[in-house]
Design an enzyme around this catalytic site. Structure first.
Site, PDB file in Angstrom:
ATOM      1  N   TYR A 141      33.076  -3.017  -1.698  1.00  6.36           N
ATOM      2  CA  TYR A 141      34.408  -3.528  -2.387  1.00  6.36           C
ATOM      3  C   TYR A 141      34.537  -4.645  -3.006  1.00  6.36           C
ATOM      4  CZ  TYR A 141      36.445   1.083  -0.603  1.00  6.36           C
ATOM      5  OH  TYR A 141      36.709   2.266  -0.170  1.00  6.36           O
ATOM      6  N   LYS A 190      24.826   3.126   8.316  1.00  9.54           N
ATOM      7  CA  LYS A 190      24.145   4.240   7.514  1.00  9.54           C
ATOM      8  C   LYS A 190      22.503   3.506   7.608  1.00  9.54           C
ATOM      9  CE  LYS A 190      23.174   7.888   5.525  1.00  9.54           C
ATOM     10  NZ  LYS A 190      23.416   9.517   6.099  1.00  9.54           N
ATOM     11  N   ASP A 222      28.075   9.207   8.591  1.00  4.85           N
ATOM     12  CA  ASP A 222      28.459  10.722   8.299  1.00  4.85           C
ATOM     13  C   ASP A 222      28.853  11.573   9.583  1.00  4.85           C
ATOM     14  OD1 ASP A 222      25.601  10.007   8.582  1.00  4.85           O
ATOM     15  OD2 ASP A 222      24.767  11.543   7.219  1.00  4.85           O
ATOM     16  N   ASP A 246      37.376   2.379   5.524  1.00  4.39           N
ATOM     17  CA  ASP A 246      38.453   2.818   4.410  1.00  4.39           C
ATOM     18  C   ASP A 246      38.434   4.534   4.635  1.00  4.39           C
ATOM     19  OD1 ASP A 246      40.526   2.824   2.758  1.00  4.39           O
ATOM     20  OD2 ASP A 246      39.108   2.751   0.838  1.00  4.39           O
ATOM     21  N   ASP A 250      41.460   6.923   6.979  1.00  2.00           N
ATOM     22  CA  ASP A 250      42.197   7.924   6.432  1.00  2.00           C
ATOM     23  C   ASP A 250      42.016   9.317   7.228  1.00  2.00           C
ATOM     24  OD1 ASP A 250      43.386   6.207   4.445  1.00  2.00           O
ATOM     25  OD2 ASP A 250      43.197   8.010   2.979  1.00  2.00           O
TER      26      ASP A 250
HETATM   27  C1  IPM Z   1      43.703   0.737   2.275  1.00  2.00           C
HETATM   28  C2  IPM Z   1      43.893   1.144   0.602  1.00  2.00           C
HETATM   29  C3  IPM Z   1      43.117   0.023  -0.065  1.00  2.00           C
HETATM   30  C4  IPM Z   1      41.695  -0.242   0.437  1.00  2.00           C
HETATM   31  C5  IPM Z   1      43.068   0.451  -1.633  1.00  2.00           C
HETATM   32  C6  IPM Z   1      44.382   0.517  -1.959  1.00  2.00           C
HETATM   33  C7  IPM Z   1      42.355  -0.703  -2.233  1.00  2.00           C
HETATM   34  O1  IPM Z   1      43.119   2.557   0.548  1.00  2.00           O
HETATM   35  O2  IPM Z   1      44.102  -0.265   2.558  1.00  2.00           O
HETATM   36  O3  IPM Z   1      43.163   1.486   3.064  1.00  2.00           O
HETATM   37  O4  IPM Z   1      40.776   0.378  -0.191  1.00  2.00           O
HETATM   38  O5  IPM Z   1      41.541  -1.182   1.099  1.00  2.00           O
HETATM   39 MG    MG Z   2      42.537   3.116   2.500  1.00  3.01          MG
END
Ligand code: IPM
Ligand code: MG
Length: 356
Positions: A141, A190, A222, A246, A250
């Site tokens: 990122y 990875k 993975d 990230d 999630d």
């Molecule tokens: C998170 C979010 C952010 C990230 C986005 C909104 C840039 O997805 O905090 O996980 O990728 O860090």
């Molecule tokens: Mg996120």
């Protein structure tokens, strides 16, 4: 006076942050702690007001505070701005970088009352308690980006960069967390493909000599995604690259029943930042539908980590547990037989338990 910068941001941010501040005040009252909350602009809200998603005043406010509570940023209104002005790339990533917050702690804990709310089988997730450490200021990122026209379209580049010290510091912090928890650390990479991952692994393996009481393992990202849904309880502390973290967090959030339940702490600098892991949810913004618990739990992490107010933090966590025990649910964690409430009422219920 304990100084907290408050950045509600966009979308549901303005709804989920106030209940968290109220919870902090109420939890502190019992122990005589007082807090000074100063509000600042971030994200689309800041862009609309000042022309930039991360104004200088906001950064200054954060640097002068002990901690930052952030709601969420982004939304359709700002999606077509030039990339450096978008709330995510122009505000959220840079604020983490400016404050030196290289480690993002994302605890994945399943409240017993919500074990059936997960889309996974109850027995797979009940009692789950893992800690994912996401590297937050390097990796994919933050590397150089490029878009150049070529015959037939464009050539686009994102770069994944890490230096030894960047890996070392986040790995060290993760080993130390593992020492305080179950004594196990899984490094996610990875290494079968990426040079950065091979070096990541080398650095982690070297460090392991200093932490002989921690059982270290390595897993490819993975396979890790698969293992997290196959048998999540095999993990204790995990550490990984920014984008891997990230994505995996999630995924892990869903194990707890809802992404609306997951708090986070970003640490490593002088000032730490606390935010829920979910986004600004523009589709439900302003409708009193959002779940404020992830932000309330992030505020509890703040009391614990920044202020060492262990008891007040535990009180907030207990109040959240009680409210869930009483059967109250926001829409995202709603189940048959439970009582559905909105954002405000959920916040109010937590306060009632804090008042005792
Ligand atoms: C998170 C979010 C952010 C990230 C986005 C909104 C840039 O997805 O905090 O996980 O990728 O860090
Ligand atoms: Mg996120």
């Amino acid at each position: 006076m304990n100084k907290i910068a408050v950045l509600p941001g966009d979308g549901i941010g303005a709804e989920i942050v106030p209940p968290a501040l109220e919870a902090v005040k109420e939890a502190g009252r019992k122990y005589g702690y007082r807090f000074d909350f100063k509000h600042g602009l971030i994200g689309g809200a800041a862009y609309d007001e000042t022309g930039h998603p991360l104004p200088e005043e906001t950064l200054k406010l954060c640097k002068e505070s002990d901690a930052v509570i952030l709601g969420a940023v982004g939304g359709p209104k700002w999606e077509n701005l030039p990339v450096h002005l978008r709330p995510e790339v122009g505000a959220l990533l840079p604020i983490r970088k400016h404050l030196g917050l290289f480690a993002n702690l994302r605890p994945v804990q399943v409240f017993p009352q919500l074990a059936d709310a997960s889309t996974l089988k109850t027995e797979l997730v009940s009692g789950l308690d893992i800690m994912i450490v996401r590297e937050l200021t390097g990796g994919l990122y933050f590397g150089d980006k490029k878009k150049e026209p070529i015959d037939g379209g464009y050539r686009v580049v994102d770069t994944l960069v890490y230096t030894t010290p960047e890996i070392d510091r986040v790995a060290r912090l993760s080993f130390e967390l593992a020492q305080k928890r179950g004594g196990r650390l899984t490094s996610v990479d990875k290494a079968n493909v990426l040079e950065t991952s091979r070096h990541w692994r080398e650095v982690v393996v070297n460090l392991a000599q200093e932490y002989s009481d921690v059982e270290l393992s390595h897993i490819y990202v993975d396979n890790c995604a698969m293992q997290l849904v196959r048998d999540p309880k095999q993990f204790d502390v995990m550490v990984t690259e920014n984008m891997f973290g990230d994505i995996l967090t999630d995924l892990a959030a869903q194990l707890t029943g809802s992404i609306g339940m997951l708090p986070s702490a970003s640490i490593g600098g002088d000032v730490a930042l606390y935010e829920p892991i979910h986004g600004s949810a523009p589709d439900i913004a302003g409708k009193d539908l959002a779940n404020p618990l992830a932000t309330i739990l992030s505020a509890a992490m703040m009391l614990r980590i920044t202020y060492n107010m262990e008891q007040a933090a535990a009180d907030i966590e207990k109040a959240v547990t009680k409210v869930l025990e009483d059967g109250y649910r926001t829409g995202d964690i709603m189940q048959p037989g439970m009582k559905q409430v909105g954002t405000k009422e959920m916040g109010e219920l937590v306060l009632q338990h804090l008042r005792g």
